[in-house]
Design an enzyme around this catalytic site. Structure first.
Site, PDB file in Angstrom:
ATOM      1  N   ASP A 175       0.808  -1.221   0.000  1.00  0.00           N
ATOM      2  CA  ASP A 175       0.000   0.000   0.000  1.00  0.00           C
ATOM      3  C   ASP A 175       0.842   1.272   0.000  1.00  0.00           C
ATOM      4  O   ASP A 175       0.350   2.348  -0.329  1.00  0.00           O
ATOM      5  CB  ASP A 175      -0.918   0.003   1.228  1.00  0.00           C
ATOM      6  CG  ASP A 175      -1.949  -1.116   1.179  1.00  0.00           C
ATOM      7  OD1 ASP A 175      -2.552  -1.309   0.110  1.00  0.00           O
ATOM      8  OD2 ASP A 175      -2.147  -1.782   2.204  1.00  0.00           O
ATOM      9  N   ARG A 279       5.607 -12.156  11.690  1.00  0.00           N
ATOM     10  CA  ARG A 279       6.052 -11.220  12.728  1.00  0.00           C
ATOM     11  C   ARG A 279       4.868 -10.539  13.409  1.00  0.00           C
ATOM     12  O   ARG A 279       4.904 -10.266  14.612  1.00  0.00           O
ATOM     13  CB  ARG A 279       6.990 -10.169  12.134  1.00  0.00           C
ATOM     14  CG  ARG A 279       6.325  -9.175  11.176  1.00  0.00           C
ATOM     15  CD  ARG A 279       7.341  -8.206  10.576  1.00  0.00           C
ATOM     16  NE  ARG A 279       6.773  -7.383   9.529  1.00  0.00           N
ATOM     17  CZ  ARG A 279       6.265  -6.173   9.692  1.00  0.00           C
ATOM     18  NH1 ARG A 279       6.256  -5.638  10.896  1.00  0.00           N
ATOM     19  NH2 ARG A 279       5.799  -5.484   8.676  1.00  0.00           N
TER      20      ARG A 279
END
Length: 478
Positions: A175, A279
């Site tokens: 994005d 993560r």
């Protein structure tokens, strides 16, 4: 067009296919038919080429049974169909009629492509070569490719790019490149025309919230192939743009703003980037079991139907700093504010504040299920407190959006929003992080990498939406 008229032939001829002469028809509704195939020019045909006496139709079909109009539910595949008109006059006529139909669809013919070579752990180049480039070539779309070399490079390019001659800007990345391009276009002197340039998004990063939102809105999977098809077909829709302001500083957001738990997970988990997408989940567990709460206050202009959320906001002698601090300059300054409209507020402490412009925050995070692309509102997700075990369950269900129905969550729509962030409830010497579209907008005291410079200070922020300001390529038109 009347259904009867759509079926009327605009060209009917006999052509040779695989050594056999067969009838072929092009209808007014844009269907190309021969005995064992029916192709929709709009949905199935990417483009065509004339090579000698033969015409090659570049198309996408869905794998699986069935032969008509690629509507059989499989995964799309590239395929070339070749036919040979029986005379030179017929060849010229097929060329002209096919091109007329394709031109009538308003498809892009020339694109400026921005590619982040570091996107998706370095996979963006492969995504472009394997999925995007072949489809653009099939569609006869010319493109100029620019790889970004550093953070905010795409913003610089968009701010100075000669847009004349391009039909759109294509972002091959997560994005981040899209957000940079929007900010660059809105900082131009000709921003009012520049922001109308259609923007395309190819999912090639770790966070692909915009591409996921666009494709999921029509039930398509979030792939580079599907995203490229949407761009080639040329459908467009409007997109709201939120202006985040602090004094004379401004930032233009098209995805989300987060403060508290979500921002902490998004930004602080960068220390575990070597783990890839895992993560986020790994660090979320850490943050949940060492849960932070932040002092602060939010004030907002509620959308119709949400006026009873929060408490009345007594304005008193509050100064309208939003308008008084603006200095007219080149570029877009954002919509006008009036503090008298901010009639609702919620006091902290908060676990999390999350504002969303589109439904998906990433490919597996349905942050705001009711968010619309151009309704003129932001979806606000507020969590003041939540038992840790309930929070684990809530966070694990983000991919389905069920968190908004939790009794521990407030979910509403707002037209404008003010965030007054404070310190952590457990330690007044430590503050928080404000995350906008995946980037750190502000860092408070004692936060992760708090010594790094940010665009804005950790203090009061104002956000307001400009309905449908930007334009994006979409699987369907809005």
């Amino acid at each position: 067009m009347d259904p009867t008229d759509a079926e009327a032939p605009v060209l009917s001829d006999r052509v040779q296919i695989s050594g056999t002469v067969v009838p072929m028809t092009l209808t007014a509704g844009g269907k190309l038919q021969w005995p064992d195939r029916c192709l929709s020019i709009e949905k199935d045909v990417l483009g065509f080429t004339v090579e000698g006496s033969r015409v090659k139709i570049n198309a996408v079909i869905e794998s699986g049974p069935g032969i008509c109009c690629a509507g059989n539910g499989g995964n799309p595949l590239r395929k070339t169909f070749t036919f040979e008109p029986l005379s030179e006059d017929s060849l010229r006529l097929w060329n002209r009629r096919l091109q007329t139909v394709i031109d009538s669809l308003g498809r892009p013919k020339r694109l400026f492509v921005l590619l982040n070579p570091y996107g998706g752990n370095g996979s963006a180049i492969k995504v472009f070569l394997d999925d995007v480039k072949p489809l653009l070539n099939d569609a006869n779309i010319h493109y100029t490719l620019q790889e970004t070399k550093y953070r905010l490079h795409a913003k610089e390019v968009a701010r100075s790019l000669d847009l004349f001659g391009y039909d759109g800007v294509l972002c091959v990345s997560g994005d981040g490149i899209l957000v940079e391009v929007v900010n660059g276009l809105l900082e131009r002197e000709d921003w009012s025309s520049a922001i109308k340039m259609p923007l395309g998004v190819i999912p090639a990063g770790t966070s692909n919230g915009m591409a996921k939102s666009l494709l999921d809105s029509v039930g398509e999977s979030c792939t580079a192939f599907n995203a490229t098809l949407a761009i080639i077909r040329g459908h467009k829709r409007s997109l709201d743009v939120a202006t985040v302001s602090q004094g004379q500083k401004r930032y233009f957001s098209v995805l989300m703003l987060a403060w508290g738990l979500i921002a902490d997970i998004d930004i602080e988990s960068e220390k575990y980037r070597w783990m890839g997408r895992a993560r986020m989940d790994f660090y979320a567990i850490q943050r949940i079991f060492c849960l932070r709460r932040y002092h602060g206050c939010i004030k907002f202009v509620a959308a119709p139907g949400f006026e009873n959320f929060g408490e009345p906001n007594e304005l008193g002698g509050e100064i309208d700093e939003l308008n008084s601090n603006w200095v007219m300059q080149n570029g877009y300054c954002g919509p006008a504010f009036d503090m008298k409209d901010f009639n609702r507020k919620i006091e902290g402490p908060f676990v999390s504040i999350w504002l969303h412009n589109v439904p998906w925050g990433g490919e597996d995070v349905l942050a705001a299920p009711d968010a619309k692309f151009s309704d003129g509102y932001l979806d606000l997700v507020v969590m003041k407190d939540c038992p840790k075990l309930s929070l684990v369950t809530l966070m694990s269900g983000l991919n389905k959006g069920g968190h908004v129905r939790s009794p521990h969550v407030l979910y509403l729509k707002v037209k404008a929003f003010t965030l007054e962030p404070g310190s952590r409830a457990d330690d007044p010497n430590k503050e928080g992080i404000i995350d906008v579209d995946g980037e750190v907008l502000a860092r408070g005291r004692g936060t992760y990498k708090c010594d790094q410079k940010t665009l804005m200070a950790y203090g009061k922020l104002h956000i307001k939406v400009d309905q449908g300001l930007a334009t994006v390529f979409s699987p369907i038109s809005s």
